[in-house]
Scaffold this motif. Structure first.
Motif, PDB file in Angstrom:
ATOM      1  N   LEU A   1       0.641  -1.316   0.024  1.00  0.00           N
ATOM      2  CA  LEU A   1      -0.012   0.017   0.089  1.00  0.00           C
ATOM      3  C   LEU A   1       0.792   1.166   0.043  1.00  0.00           C
ATOM      4  O   LEU A   1       0.350   2.373  -0.625  1.00  0.00           O
ATOM      5  N   GLY A   2       2.247   1.120   0.666  1.00  0.00           N
ATOM      6  CA  GLY A   2       2.731   2.441   0.746  1.00  0.00           C
ATOM      7  C   GLY A   2       3.792   2.710  -0.308  1.00  0.00           C
ATOM      8  O   GLY A   2       4.366   3.637  -0.840  1.00  0.00           O
ATOM      9  N   SER A   3       4.257   1.569  -1.078  1.00  0.00           N
ATOM     10  CA  SER A   3       5.156   1.916  -2.232  1.00  0.00           C
ATOM     11  C   SER A   3       4.875   1.136  -3.516  1.00  0.00           C
ATOM     12  O   SER A   3       5.452   1.409  -4.453  1.00  0.00           O
ATOM     13  N   LEU A   4       3.704   0.422  -3.724  1.00  0.00           N
ATOM     14  CA  LEU A   4       3.360  -0.015  -4.801  1.00  0.00           C
ATOM     15  C   LEU A   4       1.999   0.158  -5.367  1.00  0.00           C
ATOM     16  O   LEU A   4       1.051  -0.684  -5.396  1.00  0.00           O
TER      17      LEU A   4
ATOM     18  N   VAL B   1      10.434  -6.825  -3.585  1.00  0.00           N
ATOM     19  CA  VAL B   1      10.861  -5.553  -3.639  1.00  0.00           C
ATOM     20  C   VAL B   1      11.046  -5.026  -2.055  1.00  0.00           C
ATOM     21  O   VAL B   1      11.529  -3.970  -2.151  1.00  0.00           O
ATOM     22  N   LEU B   2      11.292  -6.017  -1.256  1.00  0.00           N
ATOM     23  CA  LEU B   2      10.962  -5.539   0.149  1.00  0.00           C
ATOM     24  C   LEU B   2      12.412  -4.912   0.530  1.00  0.00           C
ATOM     25  O   LEU B   2      12.377  -3.860   1.347  1.00  0.00           O
ATOM     26  N   VAL B   3      13.464  -5.397   0.093  1.00  0.00           N
ATOM     27  CA  VAL B   3      14.733  -4.842   0.447  1.00  0.00           C
ATOM     28  C   VAL B   3      15.295  -3.680  -0.347  1.00  0.00           C
ATOM     29  O   VAL B   3      16.228  -3.048  -0.174  1.00  0.00           O
ATOM     30  N   LEU B   4      14.421  -3.226  -1.359  1.00  0.00           N
ATOM     31  CA  LEU B   4      14.655  -1.920  -2.331  1.00  0.00           C
ATOM     32  C   LEU B   4      14.401  -0.925  -1.550  1.00  0.00           C
ATOM     33  O   LEU B   4      13.593  -0.752  -0.641  1.00  0.00           O
TER      34      LEU B   4
ATOM     35  N   ARG C   1       9.933   2.183  -9.123  1.00  0.00           N
ATOM     36  CA  ARG C   1      10.347   1.972 -10.560  1.00  0.00           C
ATOM     37  C   ARG C   1       9.682   0.406 -11.066  1.00  0.00           C
ATOM     38  O   ARG C   1       9.388   0.309 -11.982  1.00  0.00           O
ATOM     39  N   VAL C   2       9.998  -0.518  -9.970  1.00  0.00           N
ATOM     40  CA  VAL C   2       9.392  -1.972 -10.461  1.00  0.00           C
ATOM     41  C   VAL C   2       8.066  -1.519 -10.551  1.00  0.00           C
ATOM     42  O   VAL C   2       7.218  -2.474 -11.451  1.00  0.00           O
ATOM     43  N   ASP C   3       7.228  -1.134  -9.728  1.00  0.00           N
ATOM     44  CA  ASP C   3       5.985  -1.019  -9.847  1.00  0.00           C
ATOM     45  C   ASP C   3       5.549  -0.513 -11.104  1.00  0.00           C
ATOM     46  O   ASP C   3       4.508  -0.893 -11.740  1.00  0.00           O
ATOM     47  N   VAL C   4       6.100   0.637 -11.442  1.00  0.00           N
ATOM     48  CA  VAL C   4       5.578   1.336 -12.935  1.00  0.00           C
ATOM     49  C   VAL C   4       6.025   0.231 -13.925  1.00  0.00           C
ATOM     50  O   VAL C   4       5.310   0.132 -15.006  1.00  0.00           O
TER      51      VAL C   4
END
Length: 490
Positions: A106-109, A133-136, A143-146
């Motif tokens: 919810l906060g990053s993706l 993506v937890l450690v990013l 960026r991964v989300d996009v």
């Protein structure tokens, strides 16, 4: 929950109450059934998104409440995931992991979250992306989300996780190394029950270690087969692993000091009531062979199934019996007295055997601490009724503000019962596991536990020589497994 959230939950419950029955679905067209399957799958994703938002909001609210209560900074957050676990009927570890992933989701993706809320991807796919993506850093997660948003609706959950991991490795090679190091640090061995009195021993190891272990076992099987060993390759590998881990020549040499629970009638009079070993059900006949040192093995492949069985070989492994009898009606273990602040000796042994696993509902972790349900400082007694076996995690959680525990001792019609009240006022209960499920007319049944006192194998088959229901004293006998410690938080 706010009023609007409660209203929505009530509406959802009423809607589910109107779900079509099996009879109604049987009358539907095939196309309509596919449409229903599609709709419910999309709904699963949307419900998962709603649940994730509720968990994240609950986490933030509880942190604020703990800060208001003056909870030390290092303890803030303790007990929050445990409340989620009770609400969802999952283990605290599962709840902790999922709350952490939901907060990342919810906060990053945001795009992945939108796809989940729209029912375009499954909860499992969203979880696989979040954990990879937890450690990013926050910027790289975005960026991964996009980069993946357009592909996710058309790929499997496993593929979604693989794509996220590949992109994460490209964006931050150091993060990939940290993820590997974290996985190595999380190496572990676990045991799960399987059908037919079997179990699954699972080791999560670094790849080089796993390959090395398998190679050693394979070589042992190949060598044994070359010398004419009649066992299959799989049997040899399994037996070699067991004997090596236990430091024995053969698995049959394992001493029965592993909390084997069975009735006296099953042991001595050929009754077929199920026995229990470390929480795993075991056929009564197999448990009897194990207790008396008779290997329960299938006949060799060259022996006809109807051929007369050879005399059983009695194992030389040590066997013990501890005489602790169960309540005649409900099969719950009876009380053993104790008057100390710490649970030791007979009382501690009794609680370990009665509870078997952590008594927190849906936890199922090994017992680490035995503590007072009603605090010793508040007048709680150090006896079997007030003693509860908990995992280390919950023994710390229940000391947080707002948590309460009470017990109801075993009675004629129910086993020992624990009631937990959480900071939000929700109530959950668990009962001690029964040693047997009684049938009508078995009012006089009783249960005993195999563990500690030598058995005379020459006399064990004679029902007339059963022992009287006494308790074992606390001497220099085999210690409880795992070196379990008492809780000192009282």
């Amino acid at each position: 929950m706010s009023t609007s959230a409660l209203d929505w939950a009530d509406q959802l419950s009423h809607l589910l109450d109107t779900a079509p029955s099996a009879e109604a679905l049987a009358a539907e067209e095939d196309a309509a059934l596919i449409d229903l399957i599609t709709a419910t799958e999309r709904a699963n994703g949307r419900l998962a998104a709603a649940q994730a938002r509720a968990e994240a909001a609950f986490w933030d609210a509880q942190l604020r409440e703990q800060e208001r209560q003056g909870v030390p900074r290092g303890q803030r957050g303790r007990g929050i995931a445990d409340q989620v676990a009770l609400a969802r009927r999952i283990t605290p570890k599962q709840a902790s992991d999922e709350v952490a992933l939901h907060r990342v989701l919810l906060g990053s993706l945001p795009r992945t979250s939108e796809l989940l809320e729209a029912g375009e991807i499954s909860e499992y796919a969203a979880r696989r992306i979040a954990e990879n993506v937890l450690v990013l850093e926050e910027e790289d997660r975005a960026r991964v989300d996009v980069d993946l948003a357009d592909q996710l609706p058309s790929v499997t959950a496993r593929r979604a996780g693989d794509l996220a991991r590949a992109r994460a490795q490209e964006l931050d090679a150091d993060a990939a190394v940290r993820r590997h190091q974290r996985a190595v640090a999380d190496r572990r061995v676990s045991l799960q029950p399987a059908v037919d009195g079997m179990s699954i021993l699972r080791a999560t190891l670094p790849v080089k270690d796993g390959v090395a272990v398998l190679k050693v076992l394979t070589e042992a099987a190949r060598s044994a087969k070359a010398t004419g060993d009649p066992r299959t390759k799989g049997q040899i590998m399994a037996d070699t692993l067991t004997a090596s881990a236990c430091g024995l020549e053969s698995p049959d040499d394992i001493p029965v000091e592993i909390q084997l629970l069975m009735t006296d009638m099953t042991l001595l009079a050929d009754e077929e009531a199920t026995a229990w070993i470390e929480g795993h059900p075991l056929p009564g006949r197999v448990a009897r062979d194990l207790a008396l040192g008779v290997p329960t093995l299938p006949p060799p492949a060259h022996v006809a199934a109807d051929a007369p069985a050879p005399p059983p070989e009695i194992s030389s492994a040590a066997r013990w019996i501890r005489r602790l009898y169960a309540d005649a009606k409900v099969g719950d273990l009876t009380e053993v007295d104790g008057r100390r602040r710490l649970f030791r000796g007979q009382v501690r042994r009794f609680i370990l055997l009665r509870d078997q696993r952590c008594r927190t509902p849906w936890c199922d972790a090994p017992i680490h601490d035995i503590d007072h349900a009603h605090r010793f400082a508040d007048g709680g007694s150090t006896d079997a009724d007030n003693g509860i076996g908990h995992c280390q995690r919950f023994n710390l959680v229940k000391e947080m503000p707002g948590w309460e525990s009470t017990v109801d001792p075993a009675s004629d019609d129910r086993p020992h019962r624990l009631t937990i009240r959480t900071p939000t006022g929700h109530i959950y209960q668990s009962t001690s596991p029964l040693l047997r499920h009684l049938l009508d007319g078995e009012d006089g049944a009783r249960a005993e536990i195999l563990a500690d006192e030598p058995v005379d194998l020459d006399d064990a088959s004679d029902p007339s020589r059963r022992s009287s229901p006494t308790t074992v004293d606390d001497g220099d006998r085999p210690s409880d497994p795992e070196g379990l410690s008492e809780a000192r938080t009282g």
